[in-house]
Design a protein around this motif. Structure first.
Motif, mmCIF file in Angstrom:
data_model
loop_
_atom_site.group_PDB
_atom_site.id
_atom_site.type_symbol
_atom_site.label_atom_id
_atom_site.label_comp_id
_atom_site.label_asym_id
_atom_site.label_seq_id
_atom_site.Cartn_x
_atom_site.Cartn_y
_atom_site.Cartn_z
ATOM 1 N N PHE A 54 19.415 -60.026 -1.502
ATOM 2 C CA PHE A 54 19.898 -60.080 -0.126
ATOM 3 C C PHE A 54 20.773 -58.887 0.241
ATOM 4 C CE2 PHE A 54 20.755 -62.136 3.793
ATOM 5 C CZ PHE A 54 22.106 -62.014 4.076
ATOM 6 N N SER A 55 21.692 -58.528 -0.626
ATOM 7 C CA SER A 55 22.619 -57.441 -0.296
ATOM 8 C C SER A 55 21.925 -56.083 -0.239
ATOM 9 C CB SER A 55 23.764 -57.400 -1.297
ATOM 10 O OG SER A 55 23.274 -57.151 -2.594
ATOM 11 N N GLY A 56 20.674 -56.025 -0.668
ATOM 12 C CA GLY A 56 19.914 -54.787 -0.609
ATOM 13 C C GLY A 56 19.116 -54.618 0.667
ATOM 14 N N TYR A 57 19.257 -55.524 1.591
ATOM 15 C CA TYR A 57 18.468 -55.514 2.831
ATOM 16 C C TYR A 57 19.361 -55.443 4.056
ATOM 17 C CZ TYR A 57 14.075 -56.599 0.516
ATOM 18 O OH TYR A 57 12.947 -56.536 -0.261
ATOM 19 N N VAL A 58 18.944 -54.633 5.014
ATOM 20 C CA VAL A 58 19.486 -54.710 6.366
ATOM 21 C C VAL A 58 18.956 -55.999 6.979
ATOM 22 C CG1 VAL A 58 19.392 -53.699 8.677
ATOM 23 C CG2 VAL A 58 19.639 -52.221 6.654
ATOM 24 N N MET A 59 19.818 -56.702 7.708
ATOM 25 C CA MET A 59 19.399 -57.948 8.358
ATOM 26 C C MET A 59 19.440 -57.783 9.872
ATOM 27 S SD MET A 59 18.587 -59.800 5.857
ATOM 28 C CE MET A 59 18.249 -61.318 6.763
ATOM 29 N N GLY A 60 18.468 -58.401 10.518
ATOM 30 C CA GLY A 60 18.402 -58.292 11.967
ATOM 31 C C GLY A 60 18.071 -59.628 12.609
ATOM 32 N N TRP A 61 18.365 -59.702 13.896
ATOM 33 C CA TRP A 61 17.959 -60.837 14.724
ATOM 34 C C TRP A 61 17.103 -60.310 15.872
ATOM 35 C CZ3 TRP A 61 18.617 -65.935 13.731
ATOM 36 C CH2 TRP A 61 19.581 -66.310 12.779
ATOM 37 N N PHE A 62 16.042 -61.018 16.146
ATOM 38 C CA PHE A 62 15.156 -60.729 17.259
ATOM 39 C C PHE A 62 14.974 -62.020 18.050
ATOM 40 C CE2 PHE A 62 13.218 -56.531 16.339
ATOM 41 C CZ PHE A 62 13.781 -56.302 15.090
ATOM 42 N N ARG A 63 14.418 -61.895 19.254
ATOM 43 C CA ARG A 63 14.112 -63.082 20.049
ATOM 44 C C ARG A 63 12.826 -62.862 20.835
ATOM 45 N NH1 ARG A 63 19.128 -62.793 24.414
ATOM 46 N NH2 ARG A 63 18.363 -61.001 25.625
ATOM 47 N N GLN A 64 12.195 -63.974 21.160
ATOM 48 C CA GLN A 64 10.950 -63.911 21.920
ATOM 49 C C GLN A 64 10.928 -65.050 22.931
ATOM 50 O OE1 GLN A 64 7.375 -63.834 19.523
ATOM 51 N NE2 GLN A 64 6.211 -62.922 21.196
ATOM 52 N N ALA A 65 10.904 -64.672 24.193
ATOM 53 C CA ALA A 65 10.809 -65.629 25.284
ATOM 54 C C ALA A 65 9.331 -65.873 25.602
ATOM 55 C CB ALA A 65 11.543 -65.107 26.506
ATOM 56 N N PRO A 66 9.011 -67.000 26.225
ATOM 57 C CA PRO A 66 7.605 -67.291 26.547
ATOM 58 C C PRO A 66 6.975 -66.186 27.383
ATOM 59 C CG PRO A 66 8.957 -69.236 26.868
ATOM 60 C CD PRO A 66 9.903 -68.103 26.583
ATOM 61 N N GLY A 67 5.804 -65.737 26.954
ATOM 62 C CA GLY A 67 5.089 -64.717 27.687
ATOM 63 C C GLY A 67 5.618 -63.311 27.521
ATOM 64 N N LYS A 68 6.603 -63.132 26.661
ATOM 65 C CA LYS A 68 7.193 -61.809 26.475
ATOM 66 C C LYS A 68 7.046 -61.361 25.025
ATOM 67 C CE LYS A 68 10.588 -61.974 30.198
ATOM 68 N NZ LYS A 68 12.011 -61.704 30.581
ATOM 69 N N GLU A 69 7.220 -60.068 24.816
ATOM 70 C CA GLU A 69 7.167 -59.534 23.460
ATOM 71 C C GLU A 69 8.471 -59.845 22.723
ATOM 72 O OE1 GLU A 69 4.145 -55.741 24.091
ATOM 73 O OE2 GLU A 69 6.227 -55.398 23.505
ATOM 74 N N ARG A 70 8.369 -59.855 21.417
ATOM 75 C CA ARG A 70 9.552 -60.048 20.597
ATOM 76 C C ARG A 70 10.461 -58.833 20.776
ATOM 77 N NH1 ARG A 70 8.693 -62.527 14.697
ATOM 78 N NH2 ARG A 70 7.406 -63.814 16.078
ATOM 79 N N GLU A 71 11.758 -59.084 20.994
ATOM 80 C CA GLU A 71 12.686 -57.990 21.247
ATOM 81 C C GLU A 71 13.874 -58.032 20.301
ATOM 82 O OE1 GLU A 71 14.330 -58.184 25.194
ATOM 83 O OE2 GLU A 71 15.464 -60.004 24.771
ATOM 84 N N PHE A 72 14.385 -56.851 20.055
ATOM 85 C CA PHE A 72 15.527 -56.676 19.172
ATOM 86 C C PHE A 72 16.787 -57.247 19.801
ATOM 87 C CE2 PHE A 72 18.255 -54.722 16.147
ATOM 88 C CZ PHE A 72 19.308 -54.148 16.842
ATOM 89 N N VAL A 73 17.614 -57.886 18.967
ATOM 90 C CA VAL A 73 18.904 -58.409 19.414
ATOM 91 C C VAL A 73 20.048 -57.694 18.701
ATOM 92 C CG1 VAL A 73 20.405 -60.439 19.496
ATOM 93 C CG2 VAL A 73 17.947 -60.675 19.980
ATOM 94 N N ALA A 74 20.026 -57.704 17.359
ATOM 95 C CA ALA A 74 21.134 -57.123 16.607
ATOM 96 C C ALA A 74 20.685 -56.803 15.190
ATOM 97 C CB ALA A 74 22.320 -58.086 16.562
ATOM 98 N N ALA A 75 21.362 -55.824 14.581
ATOM 99 C CA ALA A 75 21.115 -55.472 13.184
ATOM 100 C C ALA A 75 22.446 -55.253 12.481
ATOM 101 C CB ALA A 75 20.248 -54.223 13.072
#
Length: 124
Positions: free
Chosen positions: A29-50
């Protein structure tokens, strides 16, 4: 086998808060950058935070800057997303992801592993 399991989603009124968690297993785990993404209905998945491997550096989408905070616990192998001042437009399925890339990647294709997602619904 790598697993990322999100939790903490739900229904909240506008202006409220939620804290998402993502528990990781099967990877260093500590060897990976972690991120959050989100996807609303009908939309592409988008970046939230890293968040960097050490937790010392962060990168946010402009739409959530100042309202959301990403953090991690490298002992518990867990990444968090604290979401405050939620808006109806934050409604989406939220995914955590892990990346071996250098820096703080923000593109879907730069992440190697993904969770199954957790639904966040913000009512007006």
């Amino acid at each position: 086998q790598v697993q990322l399991v999100e939790s903490g989603g739900g229904l909240v009124q506008a202006g409220g808060s939620l804290r998402l968690s993502c528990a990781a297993s099967g990877l260093p785990f500590s060897g990976y950058v972690m991120g959050w993404f989100r996807q609303a209905p009908g939309k592409e998945r988008e970046f939230v935070a890293a968040l960097s491997r050490s937790g010392g550096a962060t990168y946010y989408a402009d739409s959530v800057k100042g309202r959301f905070t990403i953090s991690r616990d490298n002992v518990k192998n867990t990444v968090y997303l604290q979401m405050n001042s939620l808006k109806p437009e934050d409604t989406a399925v939220y995914y955590c992801a892990a990346s071996r890339r250098i820096g703080l990647p923000s593109k879907v294709g730069e992440y190697d592993y993904w969770g199954q997602g957790t639904q966040v619904t913000v009512s007006s």
